[in-house]
Scaffold this active site. Structure first.
Site, PDB file in Angstrom:
ATOM      1  N   SER A  74      29.374  35.613  39.153  1.00 23.33           N
ATOM      2  CA  SER A  74      30.339  35.562  38.196  1.00 23.33           C
ATOM      3  C   SER A  74      29.764  35.187  36.904  1.00 23.33           C
ATOM      4  CB  SER A  74      31.665  34.983  38.666  1.00 23.33           C
ATOM      5  OG  SER A  74      32.834  35.046  37.732  1.00 23.33           O
ATOM      6  N   HIS A 119      37.087  39.391  43.769  1.00 23.86           N
ATOM      7  CA  HIS A 119      36.116  38.418  43.160  1.00 23.86           C
ATOM      8  C   HIS A 119      35.564  37.557  44.324  1.00 23.86           C
ATOM      9  CE1 HIS A 119      34.180  37.172  39.641  1.00 23.86           C
ATOM     10  NE2 HIS A 119      34.891  35.843  39.685  1.00 23.86           N
ATOM     11  N   ASP A 141      37.557  44.213  42.031  1.00 20.61           N
ATOM     12  CA  ASP A 141      37.469  42.635  41.418  1.00 20.61           C
ATOM     13  C   ASP A 141      38.522  42.696  40.211  1.00 20.61           C
ATOM     14  OD1 ASP A 141      36.892  40.748  40.109  1.00 20.61           O
ATOM     15  OD2 ASP A 141      34.776  40.763  40.533  1.00 20.61           O
TER      16      ASP A 141
END
Length: 294
Positions: free
Chosen positions: A172, A268, A226
């Site tokens: 991320s 995610h 995501d």
């Protein structure tokens, strides 16, 4: 796991951030337990500018390569310690030391200005990858990149690991910082890992990228569902690297260039399939016998 891309309201995302903070604090409280399992806690000299605290997961075999892996927003290096230890048990990766830095706490605009572990400020989740700076915190990114470069320098100077045996990666926000660090490094690194992230400062990256980064092995993995760093940003980053920055796509025979992996239904997060793919990629980029990928 999310099964579709959803629109997240501020309140929903704020709850996710607070949950991440709580998880971070819980993991910090269990630091001694993780240390007892073989993850070594390191505290650099805090008087040194930009010095980072970090964990080390030591290799089982002789140390001949290193991975510096950067966590996401609100997390810490502890969050990825189990993954480092799991991958380190594979015979093909038993020579790799994992360095897991902790981001310093700083105010985050997206979190109503409250401080949390963060590599740089994030204002919102909507990225404009075509803008010169994408509306991103370039100053914070470059400052954190300097800190990561200090870790790379320490591996070279103190551990005796060549630059091309060092991979920088992250998840991320950490993936974005890893791409920035690897693509702008004057050293020829072993490769870059970007999980559920994006290419930062993409509008400027063509002028920022060094010759050392040309055709560097890059592993990009992203979930199609995501809801935080949306799949389209991962795909746009891949296309920008390929089309604007002229990175070739890697093949089974040649790991140079981009390895792009997408995972249907993954949100995610990471998954077993992605970690299996990463294991194979790392085995090629940092093989047990010291071989340069230059």
């Amino acid at each position: 796991m999310f099964h579709c891309i959803t629109i997240i309201t501020w309140n929903e995302f704020s709850r996710d951030l607070l949950s991440a903070i709580n998880q971070y604090l819980d993991r910090s409280a269990s630091n001694q337990f993780i240390n007892d399992r073989g993850v070594q806690g390191i505290k650099p000299d805090m008087a040194a500018t930009h010095a980072l605290d970090f964990l080390v997961s030591n290799p089982v075999a002789k140390h001949t390569a290193s991975v510096i892996f950067l966590h996401g927003l609100g997390d810490s290096g502890l969050g990825w310690a189990p993954v480092a230890k799991m991958l380190g048990r594979h015979p093909s990766l038993s020579h790799i030391k994992w360095i897991l830095p902790h981001a310093p706490e700083s105010p985050v605009t997206l979190n109503m200005g409250m401080a949390m572990p963060s590599w740089f400020d994030i204002a919102d989740l909507d990225l404009d990858l075509n803008a010169p700076d994408g509306g991103e915190d370039a100053t914070g990114m470059l400052k954190s990149s300097m800190s990561v470069n200090r870790l790379i320098t320490a591996e070279i100077d103190e551990a005796g690991i060549p630059a091309n045996r060092i991979v920088v990666g992250g998840f991320s926000q950490g993936a974005a910082l890893s791409l920035l660090t690897g693509l702008t490094s004057e050293r020829r690194l072993g490769g870059i890992i970007g999980l559920s992230g994006w290419l930062p400062l993409s509008g400027k990256m063509k002028s920022m990228m060094t010759d050392s980064a040309r055709n560097l092995p890059i592993f990009l993995g992203h979930g199609t569902s995501d809801p935080v760093v949306r799949y389209q940003y991962g795909q746009q980053s891949f296309n920008h690297l390929k089309n604007a920055l002229k990175f070739p796509e890697a093949t089974e025979e040649n790991v140079q260039g981009i390895t792009w992996k997408e995972y249907a239904g993954m949100g995610h997060s990471s998954c077993e399939e992605e970690l299996d793919d990463l294991e194979v990629w790392l085995g090629k980029v940092l093989p047990a016998e010291s071989q340069s990928t230059s």
